[in-house]
Design a protein around this motif. Structure first.
Motif, mmCIF file in Angstrom:
data_model
loop_
_atom_site.group_PDB
_atom_site.id
_atom_site.type_symbol
_atom_site.label_atom_id
_atom_site.label_comp_id
_atom_site.label_asym_id
_atom_site.label_seq_id
_atom_site.Cartn_x
_atom_site.Cartn_y
_atom_site.Cartn_z
ATOM 1 N N VAL A 274 -85.914 12.712 -34.790
ATOM 2 C CA VAL A 274 -85.007 13.280 -34.012
ATOM 3 C C VAL A 274 -85.105 13.066 -32.413
ATOM 4 N N ALA A 275 -86.139 12.775 -32.010
ATOM 5 C CA ALA A 275 -86.538 12.635 -30.549
ATOM 6 C C ALA A 275 -85.829 11.127 -30.266
ATOM 7 N N THR A 276 -85.236 11.196 -29.240
ATOM 8 C CA THR A 276 -84.605 10.250 -28.785
ATOM 9 C C THR A 276 -84.786 9.897 -27.224
ATOM 10 N N THR A 277 -84.714 8.622 -26.892
ATOM 11 C CA THR A 277 -84.630 8.095 -25.307
ATOM 12 C C THR A 277 -83.317 7.610 -25.053
ATOM 13 N N ILE A 295 -83.189 10.966 -20.361
ATOM 14 C CA ILE A 295 -83.580 11.758 -21.525
ATOM 15 C C ILE A 295 -84.550 10.870 -22.184
ATOM 16 N N GLU A 297 -87.407 11.280 -25.157
ATOM 17 C CA GLU A 297 -87.765 12.151 -26.093
ATOM 18 C C GLU A 297 -87.212 13.493 -26.275
ATOM 19 N N ASN A 298 -85.874 13.284 -25.993
ATOM 20 C CA ASN A 298 -85.037 14.571 -25.834
ATOM 21 C C ASN A 298 -85.442 15.720 -24.617
ATOM 22 N N ASN A 299 -86.474 15.221 -23.788
ATOM 23 C CA ASN A 299 -86.698 15.789 -22.553
ATOM 24 C C ASN A 299 -86.105 15.170 -21.490
ATOM 25 N N ASN A 327 -89.130 18.528 -16.522
ATOM 26 C CA ASN A 327 -87.855 19.276 -17.732
ATOM 27 C C ASN A 327 -88.176 20.763 -17.741
ATOM 28 N N GLN A 332 -82.433 21.359 -19.012
ATOM 29 C CA GLN A 332 -82.132 21.142 -20.332
ATOM 30 C C GLN A 332 -80.924 21.904 -20.710
ATOM 31 N N GLU A 336 -77.580 19.532 -21.900
ATOM 32 C CA GLU A 336 -76.978 19.810 -23.103
ATOM 33 C C GLU A 336 -75.501 20.019 -22.943
#
Length: 349
Positions: A274-277, A295, A297-299, A327, A332, A336
């Motif tokens: 799920v974690a994305t760069t 972003i 790993e989602n952070n 972060n 966040q 989002e």
């Protein structure tokens, strides 16, 4: 009751230039105007009247007074202690602006699509908080960001860094919690959470103990993990969680360690999948550059500006342009919200 107003401080700056201070006490002393009962209504009012009469008799007084009485005059709007030049230097572009006191200390940080227009809005606002803020403002500063997203992110970081006197929102640092894994002496993989400072390499970050527990509960339910070894139940021999009953018996020696650990690994892999760069591309401060938000790993990892001719294919292309950032819950939410509204502005790396 509404009347045009005149400010003797701003009038004095214009008609009597060259004095070190334009506070009532120091100016009346320099001009030889008697001031008794200081900070009492009668004494201050009497000295102000005498100063006003002196201003009326100065050269070019009639012209200056007419300018100041013009309803559209900035002189009638700007705070008494703020030189007009400080306001005139502000740009009409997106960015972050700073109100500073006489000592140069930042007392307020804000963001705007149009810095000059937004700052002027503070001066027009007659709420008590705004009046007190403006009365204490002696200088202004700003930083252009080229777009509202980076302005929002920078504003949040600056408030947490400077802790300005007149900012109320975003001051509180929200405790972060990290989800982590370890192996006990029996070779069983555990999942748990702790405060972020106690978790150097978290596999996920949450913003409350409740959120962290819910995160682990979801993993338990999805991958049939044991609530005891996910630390949702402490000091028990076997798990008996009232909501989650999918444990296959690792805590009762009914399941092989290898089989259980395999499911834990599947859970960890699902987090990594799920974690994305990714990069959010935005407008730069000029036509010759692009702004971007990273972003990792989602952070949220930071923002920057790169020359328009730079081709962005992987993270290495951006490293030299990134301004690293923390972060937080606020950043966040900002990211989002932007992603929901602007899904086409994102590309994965």
């Amino acid at each position: 009751f509404s009347r045009k107003k005149l400010c003797t401080v701003r009038l004095s700056r214009k008609l009597l230039p060259g004095y070190n201070s334009y506070s009532l006490g120091k100016l009346t002393s320099a001009l030889g105007i008697p001031l008794t009962d200081r900070h009492r209504a009668r004494g201050d009012a009497h000295a102000t009247v005498l100063l006003f009469h002196k201003l009326l008799r100065t050269e070019n007084a009639e012209i200056v007074f007419k300018q100041f009485l013009n309803a559209k005059s900035q002189e009638a709007t700007l705070p008494p202690g703020l030189p007009k030049e400080e306001f005139l230097k502000l740009p009409t572009t997106p960015g972050v602006y700073y109100f500073k006191d006489q000592k140069g200390k930042i007392i307020y940080v804000g963001k705007a699509k149009n810095i000059k227009k937004r700052v002027l809005g503070h001066f027009y606002d007659k709420k008590t908080k705004e009046l007190v803020l403006c009365a204490e403002t002696a200088s202004l500063d700003y930083e252009e960001t080229g777009n509202e997203l980076i302005a929002l992110l920078k504003e949040s970081a600056e408030i947490k860094h400077y802790y300005p006197k007149y900012n109320s929102a975003q001051k509180r640092s929200i405790q972060q919690y990290g989800i982590f894994t370890y192996v006990d002496r029996n070779g069983i993989y555990h999942l748990a959470f702790n405060k972020i400072k106690m978790t150097p390499n978290p596999i996920a970050v949450c913003y409350s103990p409740t959120e962290a527990r819910q995160y682990l509960e979801n993993l338990c339910s999805t991958f049939e993990l044991c609530t005891k070894y996910c630390h949702l139940q402490e000091n028990v021999d076997v798990c008996s969680h009232y909501k989650i009953k999918q444990c296959l018996g690792i805590c009762s020696d009914l399941e092989m360690v290898a089989a259980y650990n395999q499911r834990v690994q599947e859970a960890l892999q699902s987090i990594k999948d799920v974690a994305t760069t990714m990069v959010i591309k935005t407008n730069g401060r000029t036509l010759d550059e692009n702004g971007f938000v990273v972003i990792r790993e989602n952070n949220y990892a930071g923002y920057g500006f790169a020359p328009a001719e730079v081709a962005i294919e992987d993270m290495a292309d951006l490293e030299m342009f990134i301004t690293p950032q923390k972060n937080t819950l606020e950043t966040q939410r900002i990211v989002e919200s932007y992603l929901r509204k602007n899904p086409t502005a994102v590309f994965a790396l």
